[in-house]
Design a protein around this motif. Structure first.
Motif, PDB file in Angstrom:
ATOM      1  N   GLN A   5       1.234  -1.440  -0.042  1.00  0.00           N
ATOM      2  CA  GLN A   5       0.132  -0.102  -0.158  1.00  0.00           C
ATOM      3  C   GLN A   5       1.090   1.620  -0.228  1.00  0.00           C
ATOM      4  N   ALA A   6       1.888   1.534   0.496  1.00  0.00           N
ATOM      5  CA  ALA A   6       2.716   2.030   0.463  1.00  0.00           C
ATOM      6  C   ALA A   6       3.697   2.330  -0.951  1.00  0.00           C
ATOM      7  N   ASN A   7       3.591   1.241  -0.796  1.00  0.00           N
ATOM      8  CA  ASN A   7       4.225   1.432  -2.399  1.00  0.00           C
ATOM      9  C   ASN A   7       3.864   1.804  -3.058  1.00  0.00           C
ATOM     10  N   PHE A   8       2.957   0.429  -3.354  1.00  0.00           N
ATOM     11  CA  PHE A   8       2.706   0.538  -4.788  1.00  0.00           C
ATOM     12  C   PHE A   8       1.068   0.838  -4.758  1.00  0.00           C
ATOM     13  N   LYS A   9       0.109   0.934  -3.961  1.00  0.00           N
ATOM     14  CA  LYS A   9      -1.074   1.647  -3.848  1.00  0.00           C
ATOM     15  C   LYS A   9      -2.255   0.628  -4.181  1.00  0.00           C
ATOM     16  N   LYS A  10      -1.842  -0.980  -3.427  1.00  0.00           N
ATOM     17  CA  LYS A  10      -2.639  -1.156  -3.985  1.00  0.00           C
ATOM     18  C   LYS A  10      -2.519  -2.632  -2.085  1.00  0.00           C
ATOM     19  N   THR A  11      -3.751  -3.609  -2.720  1.00  0.00           N
ATOM     20  CA  THR A  11      -3.448  -3.621  -1.319  1.00  0.00           C
ATOM     21  C   THR A  11      -4.076  -5.780  -2.135  1.00  0.00           C
ATOM     22  N   PRO A  12      -2.926  -6.457  -1.560  1.00  0.00           N
ATOM     23  CA  PRO A  12      -2.369  -7.557  -2.306  1.00  0.00           C
ATOM     24  C   PRO A  12      -3.391  -9.001  -2.235  1.00  0.00           C
ATOM     25  N   ARG A  13      -3.484  -8.840  -3.105  1.00  0.00           N
ATOM     26  CA  ARG A  13      -4.539 -10.751  -3.839  1.00  0.00           C
ATOM     27  C   ARG A  13      -4.052 -11.716  -3.196  1.00  0.00           C
ATOM     28  N   TYR A  14      -4.724 -13.438  -2.591  1.00  0.00           N
ATOM     29  CA  TYR A  14      -3.281 -14.310  -2.811  1.00  0.00           C
ATOM     30  C   TYR A  14      -4.859 -15.655  -3.038  1.00  0.00           C
ATOM     31  N   ASP A  15      -4.112 -15.625  -4.266  1.00  0.00           N
ATOM     32  CA  ASP A  15      -5.337 -16.844  -5.671  1.00  0.00           C
ATOM     33  C   ASP A  15      -4.648 -18.253  -5.299  1.00  0.00           C
ATOM     34  N   LEU A  16      -5.499 -19.410  -4.748  1.00  0.00           N
ATOM     35  CA  LEU A  16      -5.215 -21.119  -4.815  1.00  0.00           C
ATOM     36  C   LEU A  16      -4.697 -21.634  -6.243  1.00  0.00           C
ATOM     37  N   LEU A  17      -3.144 -21.538  -6.119  1.00  0.00           N
ATOM     38  CA  LEU A  17      -3.176 -22.534  -8.261  1.00  0.00           C
ATOM     39  C   LEU A  17      -3.095 -23.450  -7.782  1.00  0.00           C
ATOM     40  N   ALA A  18      -2.961 -24.343  -6.589  1.00  0.00           N
ATOM     41  CA  ALA A  18      -3.164 -26.013  -6.738  1.00  0.00           C
ATOM     42  C   ALA A  18      -2.911 -26.786  -5.571  1.00  0.00           C
ATOM     43  N   TYR A  19      -3.610 -27.946  -5.662  1.00  0.00           N
ATOM     44  CA  TYR A  19      -4.111 -28.373  -4.356  1.00  0.00           C
ATOM     45  C   TYR A  19      -4.281 -29.930  -4.330  1.00  0.00           C
TER      46      TYR A  19
ATOM     47  N   GLU B  36      -4.581 -33.006  -3.538  1.00  0.00           N
ATOM     48  CA  GLU B  36      -5.101 -34.495  -2.203  1.00  0.00           C
ATOM     49  C   GLU B  36      -4.281 -34.826  -1.450  1.00  0.00           C
ATOM     50  N   LYS B  37      -3.129 -35.765  -2.462  1.00  0.00           N
ATOM     51  CA  LYS B  37      -2.919 -36.668  -1.454  1.00  0.00           C
ATOM     52  C   LYS B  37      -2.067 -36.104  -0.262  1.00  0.00           C
ATOM     53  N   ARG B  38      -1.591 -35.282  -0.760  1.00  0.00           N
ATOM     54  CA  ARG B  38      -0.205 -34.503   0.383  1.00  0.00           C
ATOM     55  C   ARG B  38      -0.918 -33.491   1.092  1.00  0.00           C
ATOM     56  N   LYS B  39      -2.984 -33.357   1.117  1.00  0.00           N
ATOM     57  CA  LYS B  39      -2.828 -32.538   1.073  1.00  0.00           C
ATOM     58  C   LYS B  39      -2.019 -30.863   1.598  1.00  0.00           C
ATOM     59  N   HIS B  40      -1.292 -30.861   0.503  1.00  0.00           N
ATOM     60  CA  HIS B  40      -0.575 -29.471   0.245  1.00  0.00           C
ATOM     61  C   HIS B  40      -1.084 -28.517  -1.099  1.00  0.00           C
ATOM     62  N   PHE B  41      -1.349 -26.977   0.018  1.00  0.00           N
ATOM     63  CA  PHE B  41      -1.737 -25.548  -0.913  1.00  0.00           C
ATOM     64  C   PHE B  41      -1.065 -24.888  -1.738  1.00  0.00           C
ATOM     65  N   THR B  42      -1.170 -24.706  -2.679  1.00  0.00           N
ATOM     66  CA  THR B  42      -0.126 -23.576  -3.561  1.00  0.00           C
ATOM     67  C   THR B  42      -0.847 -22.968  -3.511  1.00  0.00           C
ATOM     68  N   VAL B  43      -0.382 -21.471  -3.233  1.00  0.00           N
ATOM     69  CA  VAL B  43      -1.200 -19.889  -3.338  1.00  0.00           C
ATOM     70  C   VAL B  43       0.057 -19.384  -4.525  1.00  0.00           C
ATOM     71  N   GLY B  44      -0.667 -18.517  -5.404  1.00  0.00           N
ATOM     72  CA  GLY B  44       0.123 -16.877  -5.787  1.00  0.00           C
ATOM     73  C   GLY B  44      -0.377 -15.299  -5.149  1.00  0.00           C
ATOM     74  N   LEU B  45       0.314 -15.102  -4.480  1.00  0.00           N
ATOM     75  CA  LEU B  45       0.323 -13.945  -4.367  1.00  0.00           C
ATOM     76  C   LEU B  45       0.755 -12.914  -5.376  1.00  0.00           C
ATOM     77  N   TYR B  46      -0.675 -12.063  -5.175  1.00  0.00           N
ATOM     78  CA  TYR B  46      -0.845 -10.713  -6.807  1.00  0.00           C
ATOM     79  C   TYR B  46      -0.926  -9.207  -6.204  1.00  0.00           C
ATOM     80  N   LEU B  47      -0.765  -8.352  -6.802  1.00  0.00           N
ATOM     81  CA  LEU B  47      -0.918  -7.173  -6.754  1.00  0.00           C
ATOM     82  C   LEU B  47      -1.257  -6.574  -8.247  1.00  0.00           C
TER      83      LEU B  47
END
Length: 234
Positions: free
Chosen positions: A179-193, A195-206
């Motif tokens: 917010q200080a440098n880009f005047k934007k709020t971060p967004r977190y999107d689920l990229l992959a899940y 099921e077997k490993r119960k592991h989430f991968t997310v992307g942080l976007y501006l």
């Protein structure tokens, strides 16, 4: 008969775990309950109550123990930072780490489905069971014994938290930076899940720009990891 044989085996395992945790004399029935996942109760007609009620109590007992310890350890820190430090110590990821170190996962009573999904590695389950065990010690032996358990197995994690500043929430820090440098709020999107490993991968976007990716056993831990990477790269 099959259940009784399994139950006897569980009792043997419980005694072994009690020795590991240095709580040999706690009530067997309560301790067994602390290690019983709801899925096991649903699948096994003769099984008793799950750990959920104990976890409810243990959460509060742990919060008091952590608050007292942190308050007495850091005598010049204000209440805001004390709260952040306590949150870091009792968060799911920290408690799951301690559970793994103590080897608790191998003793949890799980349904066949949860076993196949490696529920014994699930951070939420590991943290809940640790809190349930704290409740057992508190109910059966009193506050001082629960305090000793905390000092033996949990308090030492505070050194890592302070050394690595894990009490600073990376999501909050990156949001302030963005917010200080880009005047934007971060967004977190689920990229992959996985099921077997119960592991989430997310992307942080501006906006449309991907700043970092993070992975973890929960969406929250994956988001925290992504924020840490984004801060390290900027």
């Amino acid at each position: 008969m099959a259940f009784l044989q399994k139950h006897r085996k569980m009792n043997n395992n419980l005694e072994e775990l009690k020795v590991k945790l240095q709580i040999e004399s706690v009530n067997d029935e309560l301790f067994n309950q602390a290690l019983t996942h709801p899925s096991f109760v649903n699948e096994t007609p003769d099984a008793q109550t799950s750990y959920q009620r104990l976890e409810f109590l243990g959460d509060s007992v742990l919060s008091l123990l952590a608050s007292e310890y942190i308050f007495l350890t850091f005598t010049t820190i204000d209440e805001g930072l004390l709260t952040d430090i306590r949150a870091a110590l009792v968060r799911t990821e920290a408690l799951a780490k301690i559970s793994r170190k103590l080897g608790i996962g191998h003793y949890i009573h799980l349904s066949k489905g949860e076993m196949s999904n490696e529920g014994y590695e699930n951070e939420k389950i590991l943290a809940d069971v640790l809190e349930a065990i704290i409740a057992v010690v508190y109910l059966d032996k009193g506050y001082e014994s629960a305090k000793n358990f905390f000092l033996m197995h949990i308090a030492s994690e505070l050194e890592t938290i302070m050394k690595n500043k894990l009490y600073v929430d990376p999501k909050t820090t990156f949001q302030e930076y963005a917010q200080a440098n880009f005047k934007k709020t971060p967004r977190y999107d689920l990229l992959a899940y996985d099921e077997k490993r119960k592991h989430f991968t997310v992307g942080l976007y501006l906006g449309s720009k991907l700043f970092a990716k993070g992975g973890g056993k929960s969406k929250k831990s994956a988001q925290q990891e992504a924020a840490k990477k984004a801060l390290a790269d900027n």
